[in-house]
Design a protein around this motif. Structure first.
Motif, PDB file in Angstrom:
ATOM      1  N   MET A   1       0.690  -1.064   0.046  1.00 26.93           N
ATOM      2  CA  MET A   1       0.160  -0.050   0.083  1.00 26.93           C
ATOM      3  C   MET A   1       0.784   1.124   0.088  1.00 26.93           C
ATOM      4  SD  MET A   1      -3.132   0.645  -0.353  1.00 26.93           S
ATOM      5  CE  MET A   1      -4.741   0.654   0.429  1.00 26.93           C
ATOM      6  N   LYS A   2       1.910   1.249   0.636  1.00 27.18           N
ATOM      7  CA  LYS A   2       2.757   2.269   0.567  1.00 27.18           C
ATOM      8  C   LYS A   2       3.481   2.564  -0.496  1.00 27.18           C
ATOM      9  CE  LYS A   2       3.905   2.286   5.591  1.00 27.18           C
ATOM     10  NZ  LYS A   2       3.743   3.716   6.027  1.00 27.18           N
ATOM     11  N   ALA A   3       3.831   1.834  -1.302  1.00 28.96           N
ATOM     12  CA  ALA A   3       4.339   1.761  -2.811  1.00 28.96           C
ATOM     13  C   ALA A   3       3.315   2.608  -3.635  1.00 28.96           C
ATOM     14  CB  ALA A   3       4.591   0.396  -3.237  1.00 28.96           C
ATOM     15  N   LEU A   4       2.018   2.308  -3.508  1.00 29.02           N
ATOM     16  CA  LEU A   4       0.988   2.926  -4.260  1.00 29.02           C
ATOM     17  C   LEU A   4       0.791   4.423  -3.719  1.00 29.02           C
ATOM     18  CD1 LEU A   4      -1.222   2.898  -6.360  1.00 29.02           C
ATOM     19  CD2 LEU A   4      -2.838   1.916  -4.362  1.00 29.02           C
ATOM     20  N   ALA A   5       0.977   4.768  -2.530  1.00 33.29           N
ATOM     21  CA  ALA A   5       1.021   6.078  -1.986  1.00 33.29           C
ATOM     22  C   ALA A   5       2.054   6.934  -2.418  1.00 33.29           C
ATOM     23  CB  ALA A   5       1.046   5.820  -0.302  1.00 33.29           C
ATOM     24  N   TRP A   6       3.405   6.168  -2.597  1.00 30.53           N
ATOM     25  CA  TRP A   6       4.479   6.997  -3.004  1.00 30.53           C
ATOM     26  C   TRP A   6       4.393   7.202  -4.504  1.00 30.53           C
ATOM     27  CZ3 TRP A   6       8.144   9.443  -0.677  1.00 30.53           C
ATOM     28  CH2 TRP A   6       8.584   9.477   0.607  1.00 30.53           C
ATOM     29  N   TYR A   7       3.600   6.162  -5.210  1.00 29.08           N
ATOM     30  CA  TYR A   7       3.516   6.586  -6.641  1.00 29.08           C
ATOM     31  C   TYR A   7       2.590   7.740  -6.896  1.00 29.08           C
ATOM     32  CZ  TYR A   7       1.822   6.142 -11.299  1.00 29.08           C
ATOM     33  OH  TYR A   7       1.171   6.264 -12.575  1.00 29.08           O
ATOM     34  N   SER A   8       1.486   7.641  -6.037  1.00 31.80           N
ATOM     35  CA  SER A   8       0.472   8.610  -6.155  1.00 31.80           C
ATOM     36  C   SER A   8       0.937  10.095  -5.706  1.00 31.80           C
ATOM     37  CB  SER A   8      -0.840   8.242  -5.349  1.00 31.80           C
ATOM     38  OG  SER A   8      -1.266   7.102  -5.687  1.00 31.80           O
ATOM     39  N   VAL A  49      -2.090  14.948  -0.296  1.00 28.25           N
ATOM     40  CA  VAL A  49      -2.382  14.845   1.144  1.00 28.25           C
ATOM     41  C   VAL A  49      -2.770  13.310   1.714  1.00 28.25           C
ATOM     42  CG1 VAL A  49      -3.887  15.741   2.937  1.00 28.25           C
ATOM     43  CG2 VAL A  49      -3.090  17.265   1.371  1.00 28.25           C
ATOM     44  N   LEU A  50      -3.421  12.814   1.069  1.00 25.23           N
ATOM     45  CA  LEU A  50      -4.221  11.373   1.489  1.00 25.23           C
ATOM     46  C   LEU A  50      -2.723  10.336   1.314  1.00 25.23           C
ATOM     47  CD1 LEU A  50      -7.340  11.070  -0.072  1.00 25.23           C
ATOM     48  CD2 LEU A  50      -6.778  11.445   2.701  1.00 25.23           C
ATOM     49  N   GLY A  51      -1.787  10.702   0.255  1.00 26.88           N
ATOM     50  CA  GLY A  51      -0.949   9.637   0.142  1.00 26.88           C
ATOM     51  C   GLY A  51       0.204  10.053   1.097  1.00 26.88           C
ATOM     52  N   ILE A  52       0.290  11.309   1.478  1.00 24.51           N
ATOM     53  CA  ILE A  52       1.274  11.605   2.663  1.00 24.51           C
ATOM     54  C   ILE A  52       0.998  10.847   4.041  1.00 24.51           C
ATOM     55  CG2 ILE A  52       2.337  13.394   3.971  1.00 24.51           C
ATOM     56  CD1 ILE A  52       2.501  15.123   1.357  1.00 24.51           C
ATOM     57  N   MET A  53      -0.282  10.857   4.278  1.00 27.04           N
ATOM     58  CA  MET A  53      -0.980  10.494   5.427  1.00 27.04           C
ATOM     59  C   MET A  53      -0.806   8.817   5.475  1.00 27.04           C
ATOM     60  SD  MET A  53      -4.461  12.527   5.929  1.00 27.04           S
ATOM     61  CE  MET A  53      -5.038  11.314   7.005  1.00 27.04           C
ATOM     62  N   VAL A  54      -1.089   8.283   4.274  1.00 19.12           N
ATOM     63  CA  VAL A  54      -0.498   6.519   4.227  1.00 19.12           C
ATOM     64  C   VAL A  54       0.974   6.593   4.454  1.00 19.12           C
ATOM     65  CG1 VAL A  54      -0.867   4.967   2.766  1.00 19.12           C
ATOM     66  CG2 VAL A  54      -2.547   6.336   2.880  1.00 19.12           C
ATOM     67  N   ILE A  55       1.698   7.251   3.605  1.00 22.65           N
ATOM     68  CA  ILE A  55       3.022   7.059   4.037  1.00 22.65           C
ATOM     69  C   ILE A  55       3.775   7.433   5.474  1.00 22.65           C
ATOM     70  CG2 ILE A  55       5.397   7.941   3.364  1.00 22.65           C
ATOM     71  CD1 ILE A  55       4.079   8.795   0.340  1.00 22.65           C
ATOM     72  N   ARG A  56       3.023   8.231   5.982  1.00 17.31           N
ATOM     73  CA  ARG A  56       3.339   8.388   7.403  1.00 17.31           C
ATOM     74  C   ARG A  56       2.827   7.503   8.521  1.00 17.31           C
ATOM     75  NH1 ARG A  56       3.144  14.386   9.115  1.00 17.31           N
ATOM     76  NH2 ARG A  56       4.711  13.629  10.717  1.00 17.31           N
ATOM     77  N   LYS A  57       1.619   6.928   8.031  1.00 16.07           N
ATOM     78  CA  LYS A  57       0.973   5.839   9.204  1.00 16.07           C
ATOM     79  C   LYS A  57       1.860   4.802   9.430  1.00 16.07           C
ATOM     80  CE  LYS A  57      -3.023   2.973   9.269  1.00 16.07           C
ATOM     81  NZ  LYS A  57      -3.996   2.206   8.282  1.00 16.07           N
ATOM     82  N   LYS A  58       1.867   4.491  10.831  1.00 17.98           N
ATOM     83  CA  LYS A  58       2.660   3.278  11.356  1.00 17.98           C
ATOM     84  C   LYS A  58       2.018   2.358  11.293  1.00 17.98           C
ATOM     85  CE  LYS A  58       5.621   6.470  13.306  1.00 17.98           C
ATOM     86  NZ  LYS A  58       7.200   6.341  13.446  1.00 17.98           N
ATOM     87  N   GLU A  59       2.354   1.091  10.970  1.00 18.64           N
ATOM     88  CA  GLU A  59       1.734  -0.318  11.163  1.00 18.64           C
ATOM     89  C   GLU A  59       1.968  -0.963  12.368  1.00 18.64           C
ATOM     90  OE1 GLU A  59       1.476  -2.371   7.555  1.00 18.64           O
ATOM     91  OE2 GLU A  59       2.055  -0.532   6.293  1.00 18.64           O
TER      92      GLU A  59
END
Length: 59
Positions: A1-8, A49-59
């Protein structure tokens, strides 16, 4: 999911940069109207904004 967020995020930022370069006159006019370009740039901001939120999200 993070790869898709980085791409976006990267793609959307590049679109916004291209729009700014078009407004400044550095690159040629895109094959669509200026109003379409503005709408495209505005609609990519939530994607960034949403992509950055996903990238910063801790799992």
């Amino acid at each position: 999911m993070k790869a898709l967020a980085w791409y976006s995020v990267v793609f959307s930022i590049l679109v916004i940069i291209a729009f700014i370069l078009f407004l400044v006159g550095v690159i040629a006019e895109p094959p669509f109207t200026t109003s379409e370009a503005v709408v495209w740039a505005v609609l990519t901001i939530p994607v960034v904004v949403l992509g950055i939120m996903v990238i910063r999200k801790k799992e």
